[in-house]
Design an enzyme around this catalytic site. Structure first.
Site, PDB file in Angstrom:
ATOM      1  N   LYS A  96      39.229  44.584  41.600  1.00 25.83           N
ATOM      2  CA  LYS A  96      38.025  44.372  42.683  1.00 25.83           C
ATOM      3  C   LYS A  96      38.351  45.974  42.512  1.00 25.83           C
ATOM      4  CE  LYS A  96      39.997  44.565  47.634  1.00 25.83           C
ATOM      5  NZ  LYS A  96      40.749  44.731  48.959  1.00 25.83           N
ATOM      6  N   GLY A 157      42.336  46.808  57.578  1.00 24.81           N
ATOM      7  CA  GLY A 157      43.552  46.743  58.332  1.00 24.81           C
ATOM      8  C   GLY A 157      43.623  46.558  59.136  1.00 24.81           C
ATOM      9  N   ALA A 183      40.372  41.432  54.050  1.00 23.43           N
ATOM     10  CA  ALA A 183      40.078  42.313  54.764  1.00 23.43           C
ATOM     11  C   ALA A 183      40.187  41.714  56.434  1.00 23.43           C
ATOM     12  CB  ALA A 183      39.313  43.180  54.438  1.00 23.43           C
ATOM     13  N   ASN A 205      46.592  41.319  53.326  1.00 22.42           N
ATOM     14  CA  ASN A 205      47.712  42.499  53.213  1.00 22.42           C
ATOM     15  C   ASN A 205      48.860  42.658  54.018  1.00 22.42           C
ATOM     16  OD1 ASN A 205      48.234  45.040  51.291  1.00 22.42           O
ATOM     17  ND2 ASN A 205      49.872  44.311  52.302  1.00 22.42           N
TER      18      ASN A 205
HETATM   19  C1  DXP Z   1      45.525  45.061  49.334  1.00 20.79           C
HETATM   20  C2  DXP Z   1      43.655  45.187  49.892  1.00 20.79           C
HETATM   21  O1  DXP Z   1      42.971  44.563  48.217  1.00 20.79           O
HETATM   22  C3  DXP Z   1      43.412  45.433  50.923  1.00 20.79           C
HETATM   23  O2  DXP Z   1      42.416  46.901  50.500  1.00 20.79           O
HETATM   24  C4  DXP Z   1      42.015  44.316  51.493  1.00 20.79           C
HETATM   25  O3  DXP Z   1      41.224  44.417  51.471  1.00 20.79           O
HETATM   26  C5  DXP Z   1      43.481  43.818  52.671  1.00 20.79           C
HETATM   27  O4  DXP Z   1      43.316  43.873  53.961  1.00 20.79           O
HETATM   28  P1  DXP Z   1      43.858  43.607  55.114  1.00 20.79           P
HETATM   29  O5  DXP Z   1      45.365  44.899  54.729  1.00 20.79           O
HETATM   30  O6  DXP Z   1      43.544  44.054  56.405  1.00 20.79           O
HETATM   31  O7  DXP Z   1      44.626  42.094  54.761  1.00 20.79           O
END
Ligand code: DXP
Length: 254
Positions: A96, A157, A183, A205
């Site tokens: 990724k 996040g 994300a 995540n």
């Molecule tokens: C773990 C990962 O790859 C993060 O950079 C991803 O973009 C998830 O983002 P969130 O934590 O907002 O779900």
């Protein structure tokens, strides 16, 4: 079934592995999510230092497709170096690409993302670039040969959910490779909306790892993604301006 490059995936949920309260909780959440793909930051992995803590250590890594990410990279050069490191350690040939252009928003740098994607494709990686929700950029990444496009719903996040459904739906409509919304997902509702828009999958995540109950949230995300996909496949009704009775009286003599 979702196919990315040569990988066939049963689940449309791609899960991050960071920020869990502890590794036991992480394992339980990952198990209940039924994900096939786990992503992790190569920089945080100590991949060449087996004695150091490794945040996949509680998981049976062989059960999953590992998707190392280049988090922390700001330039194509850094992202490429990180990807090569992941490959050299034998982790996976999927990557990724994350090349961050703004420290505050963690939004991707489009120019560096394109450069890194192009080079890593030449080197034979299966490349999934994290990108903004820009249609033209998504198209250029696809033209380069990216195996999937990963537009952000909102900043990493932030849990703000999908800020621009219109932009996302344009990308989905025009893409010929899987579109994984990545994300900013905050709740199961956001994940379901992404899937109802026609996304091929969702990568998330924080919404799980930082939830009050990560295990329950992982389960909720699993169902939301399945429900969203089913709804998309079933084809929603068109929106109308005025009411239509659910039990029409036409043809009924009272
Ligand atoms: C773990 C990962 O790859 C993060 O950079 C991803 O973009 C998830 O983002 P969130 O934590 O907002 O779900």
């Amino acid at each position: 079934m979702l196919t990315i490059g040569e990988k066939n995936l049963k689940s449309r949920l791609l899960l991050g592995t960071g920020k869990y309260p502890d590794f036991d909780m992480q394992k339980k959440a990952v198990d209940v999510s039924e994900t096939d793909v786990l992503t992790f930051s190569v920089r945080r992995m100590n991949i060449f230092e087996p004695s150091h803590p490794n945040f996949l250590e509680k998981l049976d890594a062989k059960k999953y497709h590992l998707l190392p990410n280049t988090a922390g990279a700001k330039t194509a050069e850094e992202a490429i170096r990180t990807a090569r490191l992941a490959k050299a350690s034998g982790l996976c040939d999927m990557i990724k690409v994350e090349a961050i252009g703004c420290d505050k928003t963690l939004l991707p740098d489009p120019v560096e993302t394109l450069k890194a994607t192009e080079e890593l494709l030449k080197e034979g990686f299966t490349v999934l670039p994290y990108t903004s929700d820009d249609l033209v950029l998504a198209r250029k990444l696809e033209e380069l040969g990216a195996h999937a496009i990963m537009p952000g719903a909102s900043p990493i996040g932030s849990g703000q959910g999908i800020l621009n459904q219109f932009q996302l739906s344009l990308i989905i409509e025009q893409a010929n490779v899987p579109v994984i919304v990545d994300a900013g997902i905050g709740s199961p509702k956001d994940a379901a909306i992404a899937m109802e828009l026609g996304a091929s999958g969702v990568l998330l995540n924080t919404a799980v790892s930082a939830a009050d109950d990560p295990v329950k949230m992982a389960e909720a995300m699993k169902y939301a993604i399945k429900a969203g996909r089913l709804g998309y496949e079933a084809g929603r009704i068109a929106k109308k301006r005025y009411a239509t009775a659910s039990s029409p009286m036409e043809g009924i003599s009272v």
